[in-house]
Design an enzyme around this catalytic site. Structure first.
Site, PDB file in Angstrom:
ATOM      1  N   GLU A 127       0.851  -1.187   0.000  1.00  0.00           N
ATOM      2  CA  GLU A 127       0.000   0.000   0.000  1.00  0.00           C
ATOM      3  C   GLU A 127       0.890   1.242   0.000  1.00  0.00           C
ATOM      4  O   GLU A 127       1.838   1.297   0.775  1.00  0.00           O
ATOM      5  CB  GLU A 127      -0.908   0.030   1.234  1.00  0.00           C
ATOM      6  CG  GLU A 127      -1.902   1.187   1.156  1.00  0.00           C
ATOM      7  CD  GLU A 127      -2.879   1.235   2.326  1.00  0.00           C
ATOM      8  OE1 GLU A 127      -2.828   0.359   3.200  1.00  0.00           O
ATOM      9  OE2 GLU A 127      -3.679   2.162   2.333  1.00  0.00           O
ATOM     10  N   GLY A 268       3.537   2.191  10.869  1.00  0.00           N
ATOM     11  CA  GLY A 268       3.280   1.360  12.045  1.00  0.00           C
ATOM     12  C   GLY A 268       3.034  -0.099  11.708  1.00  0.00           C
ATOM     13  O   GLY A 268       3.659  -0.997  12.270  1.00  0.00           O
ATOM     14  N   ALA A 269       2.110  -0.337  10.791  1.00  0.00           N
ATOM     15  CA  ALA A 269       1.737  -1.709  10.476  1.00  0.00           C
ATOM     16  C   ALA A 269       0.889  -1.710   9.215  1.00  0.00           C
ATOM     17  O   ALA A 269       0.462  -0.653   8.750  1.00  0.00           O
ATOM     18  CB  ALA A 269       0.945  -2.328  11.623  1.00  0.00           C
ATOM     19  N   MET A 270       0.639  -2.926   8.688  1.00  0.00           N
ATOM     20  CA  MET A 270      -0.108  -3.021   7.432  1.00  0.00           C
ATOM     21  C   MET A 270      -1.052  -4.213   7.457  1.00  0.00           C
ATOM     22  O   MET A 270      -0.667  -5.322   7.817  1.00  0.00           O
ATOM     23  CB  MET A 270       0.891  -3.137   6.268  1.00  0.00           C
ATOM     24  CG  MET A 270       0.238  -3.308   4.916  1.00  0.00           C
ATOM     25  SD  MET A 270      -0.744  -1.856   4.442  1.00  0.00           S
ATOM     26  CE  MET A 270      -1.991  -2.655   3.430  1.00  0.00           C
ATOM     27  N   ASN A 272      -2.427  -6.323   5.391  1.00  0.00           N
ATOM     28  CA  ASN A 272      -2.500  -7.325   4.312  1.00  0.00           C
ATOM     29  C   ASN A 272      -3.410  -8.488   4.707  1.00  0.00           C
ATOM     30  O   ASN A 272      -3.340  -8.995   5.818  1.00  0.00           O
ATOM     31  CB  ASN A 272      -1.113  -7.894   4.026  1.00  0.00           C
ATOM     32  CG  ASN A 272      -0.060  -6.827   3.986  1.00  0.00           C
ATOM     33  OD1 ASN A 272      -0.147  -5.907   3.201  1.00  0.00           O
ATOM     34  ND2 ASN A 272       0.920  -6.916   4.880  1.00  0.00           N
ATOM     35  N   HIS A 304      -6.432  -2.084  15.289  1.00  0.00           N
ATOM     36  CA  HIS A 304      -6.670  -1.312  14.061  1.00  0.00           C
ATOM     37  C   HIS A 304      -6.488  -2.195  12.820  1.00  0.00           C
ATOM     38  O   HIS A 304      -7.361  -2.248  11.949  1.00  0.00           O
ATOM     39  CB  HIS A 304      -5.703  -0.122  14.028  1.00  0.00           C
ATOM     40  CG  HIS A 304      -5.803   0.733  12.808  1.00  0.00           C
ATOM     41  ND1 HIS A 304      -6.510   1.916  12.775  1.00  0.00           N
ATOM     42  CD2 HIS A 304      -5.290   0.578  11.562  1.00  0.00           C
ATOM     43  CE1 HIS A 304      -6.425   2.452  11.569  1.00  0.00           C
ATOM     44  NE2 HIS A 304      -5.673   1.660  10.808  1.00  0.00           N
ATOM     45  N   GLU A 305      -5.366  -2.902  12.763  1.00  0.00           N
ATOM     46  CA  GLU A 305      -5.115  -3.730  11.565  1.00  0.00           C
ATOM     47  C   GLU A 305      -6.127  -4.867  11.487  1.00  0.00           C
ATOM     48  O   GLU A 305      -6.587  -5.232  10.405  1.00  0.00           O
ATOM     49  CB  GLU A 305      -3.686  -4.280  11.570  1.00  0.00           C
ATOM     50  CG  GLU A 305      -2.576  -3.233  11.710  1.00  0.00           C
ATOM     51  CD  GLU A 305      -2.697  -2.050  10.772  1.00  0.00           C
ATOM     52  OE1 GLU A 305      -3.268  -2.197   9.674  1.00  0.00           O
ATOM     53  OE2 GLU A 305      -2.220  -0.956  11.145  1.00  0.00           O
TER      54      GLU A 305
HETATM   55  N1  B3K Z   1      -2.932   0.980   5.725  1.00  0.00           N
HETATM   56  C1  B3K Z   1      -1.619   1.122   6.272  1.00  0.00           C
HETATM   57  C2  B3K Z   1      -0.920   2.369   5.839  1.00  0.00           C
HETATM   58  C3  B3K Z   1      -0.142   2.206   4.602  1.00  0.00           C
HETATM   59  C4  B3K Z   1       0.708   3.438   4.325  1.00  0.00           C
HETATM   60  C5  B3K Z   1       1.338   3.361   2.996  1.00  0.00           C
HETATM   61  N2  B3K Z   1       2.226   4.451   2.715  1.00  0.00           N
HETATM   62  C6  B3K Z   1      -1.617   1.077   7.751  1.00  0.00           C
HETATM   63  C7  B3K Z   1      -2.901   1.369   8.406  1.00  0.00           C
HETATM   64  O1  B3K Z   1      -3.435   2.456   8.357  1.00  0.00           O
HETATM   65  O2  B3K Z   1      -3.450   0.482   8.992  1.00  0.00           O
HETATM   66 ZN    ZN Z   2      -5.345   1.829   8.850  1.00  0.00          ZN
END
Ligand code: B3K
Ligand code: ZN
Length: 876
Positions: A127, A268-270, A272, A304-305
């Site tokens: 992302e 912070g985190a992603m 996927n 959050h993730e």
């Molecule tokens: N969705 C990701 C953020 C990605 C940032 C890319 N540059 C983390 C989050 O908001 O949960």
């Molecule tokens: Zn997010």
């Protein structure tokens, strides 16, 4: 400079001319290079008007294209054209299979986007537009495909091979010492949710049964030395999964949910699908190495993730302008979760503090943009406080306007109607409108108008008629590209306090009423009010606005001690402190001796004496507004005056209340085994705050007390609290000694050493820049690791105003040099570093000139990334 990057616009959105039904990937990971084989089943999109359009794939310049075939037919270079980030194939049938072989070099990828290496492992970050650094693809969120991924690598060095979904096959190529695993994700997803991990990783595991009885395996992976720091994240994950079932009726959908901790990570985190990748700083936690604040951050980010699995993955964004659809909603969800797990009022205070300090500053600066931006050059620059935190406030306002039951109905409708789709913020609001029968068309302006609205409130009381009236006027300052603003639809929660401080009954007998502002000017009338009340305005911070109401210091003290709204009680204290600090700043500027108004001392004394109050809330009330918040409130920021006034107030409060601070410090001594639970966290936060006041006395006895706390602590909150007070004190030799001791104790704990860097970078004493410069050469520093850059460089530039804004401009030069260096290595991190320079308009003329010339020097420094170019060019 080469051709200047162009902006793209929301108004130009078009549905994708092609769709990708299935995506098969095979990765052959190797030391010299990685081969990526892709097989895409593609067809023309029946919803697209352009029936003849050529196939235009995204592919980063760094991709080496080895082979390209359409339905088995190998293409020759005349059949396609590469230009910038595009691969154009002119003649394609309506339905076909695209096969592609690409060579990439993850070991050279310092941007940390796409496939890259973090220490000894491989991981990905796709992302927003990172997948195009892996292979040629339709890298846009409205192209959703079913992915099957095979990862092949050396078996000894990379025993763990992960991707999205469920593992379906594995095997080994014995003579080569390699092995492979195939993963299948049955849920169609955009490429930005793709993930791959390969490494020598340890894990913890826990079974989970969903509300409807499905069995799920939860796994958290990290390097084996960190295996003992994963339990808190696992507990947080289980709590989040239960909470989402209960509060939103949402269950997890795959057989396995994995989190992997990596040390090199841009944010912070992603989220996927099925394979979250986390910055170690947002997943690892142990009492000896992690502060309470970091424990809570882990809980919040894990949640959050996880929540993204529905708000983001099952229902995703049509295009990146809609980013707040998933981010604003998910931040609202995680904030409510944290409020339910810990103290609701404290969580609200923390969130509003961040919003008012940093998001309001963003809204007032050159990068101001609406929650749904209308254009961007580089989408990475729009992962902002506006999209996230203000976006969450917009969702919160819908929640306030509809009430919890209708809001839940609206979210149910939204998830059911749009499951498996890529949609817009309008679709979200429409679902809320349909279940409530309300018209939110004016409310939608919150998505499209930038800037922080201002409310001017005045009142009058007619004793004879027993009538009280509130007059409210709204306005919104101009922002880049938006001079004129239409009036917003603003929920204004209020209460009226009668004599003695009790809430007066309002409409329907309630004590809080939500007034709805829709006009530029409006008057709200309350009948049957026997005496002139004191209004409690914007309870719970019901809208992200700046509210002005002529309130006396006495009235603020009255609200501080009586308001039934915990948030507003805190806010009254902050407003009182701001008022008094501004008076001190004026005295400082006029060269007069500073004198602290006793009102603040008396108010703090009363709060310190009230043992019935939650100690966490007491700590918040007794925390003076930060330098950053005072800066945001200033028309022209006077760095020295803000710092001096705040230091003076702190010391004066410490002197006047030293007995009380000491008494509470002693009474709050740790009892029992450390736990990061709400009760203990509250006690530690107040105790460390008391110590900070006692240290402001600058007495050897207090230094000894802090050193004893440092030596005896069984947890990082108390140890680090004492460390930073000693390190920032005027006791130079003791400061050096304790920093040295801390380094030796935690040398092998990367995240702890990052805190050690941050504490030195935020030291307000003269000489901090020289120290930061020296630390850049320390073995603990690595410019390629974003956590280290944030700890040392960002902290210095954002949390050490007196040194960063030194009148000679040395701080600005230092930052410009770092940005020029980072621009080549990691554009996303470089671009974020720019923030303090973009605020140059708020400083005095000499500083303005110095900051502008630092920006100009960056602009002239050569080939700029889109990330850095966009922010610098919009700021100058
Ligand atoms: N969705 C990701 C953020 C990605 C940032 C890319 N540059 C983390 C989050 O908001 O949960
Ligand atoms: Zn997010």
């Amino acid at each position: 400079m080469a051709e200047q990057p162009r902006a793209i616009y929301l108004k130009d959105y078009q549905v994708p001319p092609f769709l990708i039904d299935t995506t098969e990937l095979r990765f052959e990971l190797g030391d010299d290079h990685t081969l990526v084989r892709s097989v895409l089943k593609m067809r023309r999109n029946p919803a697209s008007p352009s029936r003849q359009a050529p196939l235009d794939l995204h592919g980063h310049e760094s991709l080496e294209l080895c082979r390209l075939a359409i339905s088995g037919q190998v293409l020759s270079p005349q059949d396609y054209r590469r230009e910038g980030e595009s691969l154009l194939i002119r003649a394609v049938p309506d339905e076909f299979t695209l096969e592609c072989l690409t060579r990439i070099r993850p070991q050279d990828n310092t941007a940390l986007e796409g496939l890259y290496r973090s220490d000894g492992m491989y991981c990905t970050q796709c992302e927003a537009e990172g997948f195009r650094r892996i292979t040629f693809y339709l890298d846009r969120p409205d192209v959703m495909s079913v992915f099957t991924t095979t990862v092949e690598a050396d078996a000894r060095r990379y025993p763990v091979l992960l991707s999205n979904g469920n593992p379906v096959a594995s095997g080994s190529l014995e003579d080569e010492g390699r092995h492979w695993v195939t993963w299948q994700d049955p849920f169609p997803k955009p490429a930005y949710l793709f993930a791959l991990v390969a490494g020598d990783l340890a894990h913890i595991e826990r079974p989970f049964k969903t509300a409807s009885g499905r069995d799920v395996t939860l796994r958290i992976y990290a390097e084996s030395r960190d295996l003992d720091k994963l339990d808190h994240a696992m507990e947080s994950l289980v709590k989040a999964m239960r909470w989402d079932e209960k509060v939103y009726g949402r269950e997890y959908d795959l057989d396995i949910y994995m989190i992997v901790a990596v040390d090199f990570f841009n944010m912070g985190a992603m989220e996927n699908k099925g394979l979250n990748i986390f910055n170690t700083s947002c997943v690892l936690a142990s009492p000896e190495t992690t502060t309470d604040a970091a424990f809570q951050r882990v809980e919040g980010v894990v949640a959050h993730e996880y929540f993204h699995n529905w708000s983001g993955n099952r229902v995703t964004c049509r295009d990146w302008f809609q980013l707040s659809l998933k981010e604003g909603f998910t931040v609202f969800r995680d904030a409510e979760f944290s409020a339910d797990m810990n103290s609701r009022a404290v969580k609200r205070v923390e969130d509003v503090t961040l919003l008012r300090t940093a998001q309001f500053a963003e809204d007032a600066g050159p990068m101001a943009h609406p929650v749904r931006p209308a254009s961007f050059i580089e989408i990475s620059n729009f992962y902002t406080l506006t999209v996230y935190e203000k976006g969450a406030e917009v969702v919160r306002m819908i929640h306030t306007l509809l009430g919890p039951e209708l809001f839940r109905k609206g979210s149910d409708l939204y998830f059911e109607r749009h499951d498996g789709q890529a949609v817009t913020t309008d679709d979200f609001v429409r679902a809320m409108e349909e279940v409530s029968g309300r018209d939110l068309s004016q409310f939608r302006l919150w998505y499209d108008q930038a800037g922080t609205p201002r409310l001017h409130v005045s009142d009058d009381y007619d004793a004879a008629a027993q009538r009280y009236s509130l007059h409210v006027e709204q306005s919104c300052p101009a922002t880049p590209d938006q001079a004129e603003k239409k009036p917003f639809h603003i929920p204004l929660a209020i209460g009226l306090l009668g004599p003695g401080g009790r809430d007066l009954p309002l409409a329907g007998g309630a004590t809080t009423e939500v007034l709805e502002l829709t006009e530029t000017k409006q008057t709200f009338v309350f009948e049957g009010v026997a005496e002139r009340p004191v209004p409690s305005l914007l309870r719970g911070f019901s809208a992200p606005v700046k509210l002005q109401y002529p309130c006396s210091r006495d009235e603020r003290v009255f609200l501080m001690s009586h308001d039934s709204d915990g948030f507003n009680r805190w806010d009254a204290g902050q407003a009182l402190a701001v008022d008094i600090l501004r008076e001190l700043m004026d005295q400082y500027r006029a060269g007069r001796p500073m004198q602290l108004d006793c009102a603040l001392i008396d108010a703090f004394a009363a709060v310190l004496d009230d043992e019935a109050l939650d100690p966490a809330m007491v700590a918040k009330v007794l925390t003076l507004p930060s330098e950053a918040y005072l800066s945001e409130l200033s028309d022209e920021i006077d760095v020295e005056a803000i710092h001096e006034a705040r230091q003076f107030a702190k010391k004066a409060l410490a002197q006047a209340l030293s007995g009380r601070f000491e008494r509470r410090y002693l009474a709050l001594a740790p009892a029992g085994v450390y736990a990061p639970d709400a009760v203990q966290v509250a006690r530690r936060s107040l105790r460390n705050l008391c110590l900070s006041y006692l240290m402001a006395l600058e007495q050897p006895a207090q230094l000894a007390r802090a050193r004893a706390q440092y030596d005896d602590a069984d947890n990082m909150t108390d140890r680090q609290g004492a460390l930073s007070l000693i390190a920032h004190s005027a006791f130079g030799a003791e400061a050096d000694a304790v920093l040295e001791d801390f380094y030796r104790r935690f040398e092998r704990e990367t995240l702890v050493i990052n805190q050690w860097l941050a504490i030195q970078a935020s030291d307000p004493k003269p000489g901090a820049l020289a120290r930061v410069d020296a630390l850049m050469k320390h073995e603990a520093f690595d410019i390629r690791n974003p956590n280290k850059v944030r700890s040392l460089i960002s902290v210095f530039c954002n949390q050490n105003a007196v040194n960063f804004h030194a009148a000679d401009g040395a701080g600005y030069d230092f930052l410009a040099d770092r940005i020029i260096e980072m621009n080549r290595l990691n554009p996303q991190v470089a671009s974020r570093l720019l923030t303090p320079l973009t605020r140059w308009r708020k400083y005095d003329a000499p500083r303005q000139a110095l900051m502008q010339s630092a920006l100009q020097r960056i602009l002239d420094s050569g080939e700029l990334s889109k990330d850095v170019y966009e922010v610098v060019s919009k700021s100058l």
